[in-house]
Scaffold this motif. Structure first.
Motif, PDB file in Angstrom:
ATOM      1  N   UNK A   1       0.830  -1.205   0.000  1.00  0.00           N
ATOM      2  CA  UNK A   1       0.000   0.000   0.000  1.00  0.00           C
ATOM      3  C   UNK A   1       0.863   1.253   0.000  1.00  0.00           C
ATOM      4  N   UNK A   2       1.929   1.227   0.783  1.00  0.00           N
ATOM      5  CA  UNK A   2       2.831   2.376   0.838  1.00  0.00           C
ATOM      6  C   UNK A   2       3.533   2.588  -0.507  1.00  0.00           C
ATOM      7  N   UNK A   3       3.895   1.484  -1.158  1.00  0.00           N
ATOM      8  CA  UNK A   3       4.545   1.589  -2.459  1.00  0.00           C
ATOM      9  C   UNK A   3       3.589   2.163  -3.504  1.00  0.00           C
TER      10      UNK A   3
ATOM     11  N   UNK B   1       3.406   5.791  -2.849  1.00  0.00           N
ATOM     12  CA  UNK B   1       4.622   6.447  -3.321  1.00  0.00           C
ATOM     13  C   UNK B   1       4.575   6.649  -4.831  1.00  0.00           C
ATOM     14  N   UNK B   2       4.056   5.653  -5.551  1.00  0.00           N
ATOM     15  CA  UNK B   2       3.935   5.779  -7.004  1.00  0.00           C
ATOM     16  C   UNK B   2       2.979   6.908  -7.360  1.00  0.00           C
ATOM     17  N   UNK B   3       1.869   6.997  -6.626  1.00  0.00           N
ATOM     18  CA  UNK B   3       0.921   8.086  -6.869  1.00  0.00           C
ATOM     19  C   UNK B   3       1.560   9.437  -6.540  1.00  0.00           C
ATOM     20  N   UNK B   4       2.387   9.452  -5.496  1.00  0.00           N
ATOM     21  CA  UNK B   4       3.051  10.692  -5.097  1.00  0.00           C
ATOM     22  C   UNK B   4       4.023  11.168  -6.175  1.00  0.00           C
TER      23      UNK B   4
ATOM     24  N   UNK C   1       2.267  11.569   4.758  1.00  0.00           N
ATOM     25  CA  UNK C   1       2.779  12.909   4.479  1.00  0.00           C
ATOM     26  C   UNK C   1       4.296  12.884   4.314  1.00  0.00           C
ATOM     27  N   UNK C   2       4.967  12.044   5.101  1.00  0.00           N
ATOM     28  CA  UNK C   2       6.422  11.921   5.006  1.00  0.00           C
ATOM     29  C   UNK C   2       6.831  11.332   3.656  1.00  0.00           C
ATOM     30  N   UNK C   3       6.086  10.323   3.213  1.00  0.00           N
ATOM     31  CA  UNK C   3       6.374   9.733   1.897  1.00  0.00           C
ATOM     32  C   UNK C   3       6.164  10.770   0.799  1.00  0.00           C
ATOM     33  N   UNK C   4       5.062  11.503   0.879  1.00  0.00           N
ATOM     34  CA  UNK C   4       4.776  12.534  -0.117  1.00  0.00           C
ATOM     35  C   UNK C   4       5.870  13.598  -0.126  1.00  0.00           C
TER      36      UNK C   4
END
Length: 210
Positions: free
Chosen positions: A6-8, A11-14, A154-157
């Protein structure tokens, strides 16, 4: 805690979202060209801090006011518009030497550059609606605390945004060093930055909630 796949996916969307030119990238680029690399990174730091503020507000349910109370959205929208116009006028009235390539960043403190970017981001209600619409799609309702999950996203973005906007900052500062026309017209970057602020104000004023 959201699962790794889900995080990946987030990240792709970000990557797609941050790589698409928008108001934040335009502000960062203009700061980099007009005042140098340090100002560009400080501007991004203010925008990143604003993202955390929006994430916390969404987790606490404050951003939902924009959906349920239209007047709240309008108040924040016009406050943001007025603030951007104020920055545009203040930039035009500043002394051009502060923006000249040889003058460095002495006339604008790091604190001012950071806070202006932070306020610009916080006073953009569309950012609040964006966080409220996107982040919950990647939240695990049975996972850890909601605020913690929102801060992780938010950190990933912000991390992805740092990579994308970092390239913009380096490019902008390199352009600034190579533009000999700025030496002949030292107030040109000043007009550029004021135009960016005014353009963002118009975009916010004419924008819709869609």
């Amino acid at each position: 805690m959201p699962e790794f796949p889900t995080l990946m996916l987030f990240a792709a969307a970000a990557v797609v979202l941050t790589a698409t030119p928008g108001p934040d990238m335009l502000l960062i680029a203009s700061r980099s060209v007009s005042q140098g690399r340090s100002a560009g990174f400080l501007t991004y730091a203010g925008i990143a801090a604003g993202t955390y503020c929006h994430a916390i507000a969404a987790a606490l349910g404050l951003s939902q006011l924009f959906l349920t109370v239209p007047v709240a959205y309008e108040i924040v929208r016009w406050a943001g518009c007025a603030y951007l116009l104020y920055l545009a006028v203040k930039t035009l009235r500043s002394q051009g030497a502060a923006f000249a390539p040889s003058a460095g960043l002495k006339r604008l403190s790091s604190r001012r550059i950071f806070l202006e970017a932070l306020a610009t981001n916080i006073l953009n209600p569309k950012m609040a609606l964006f966080v409220l619409a996107l982040f919950p799609q990647f939240i695990s309702p049975d996972g850890s605390a909601l605020i913690l999950q929102m801060l992780i996203l938010a950190t990933i973005l912000n991390g992805v945004g740092f990579g994308v906007n970092g390239a913009v900052i380096l490019l902008g500062s390199n352009i600034r060093q190579r533009l000999s026309v700025i030496r002949r017209f030292p107030k040109l970057p000043q007009y550029l930055l004021a135009t960016v602020f005014a353009g963002l104000a118009c975009r916010l004023a004419l924008g819709t909630r869609q």
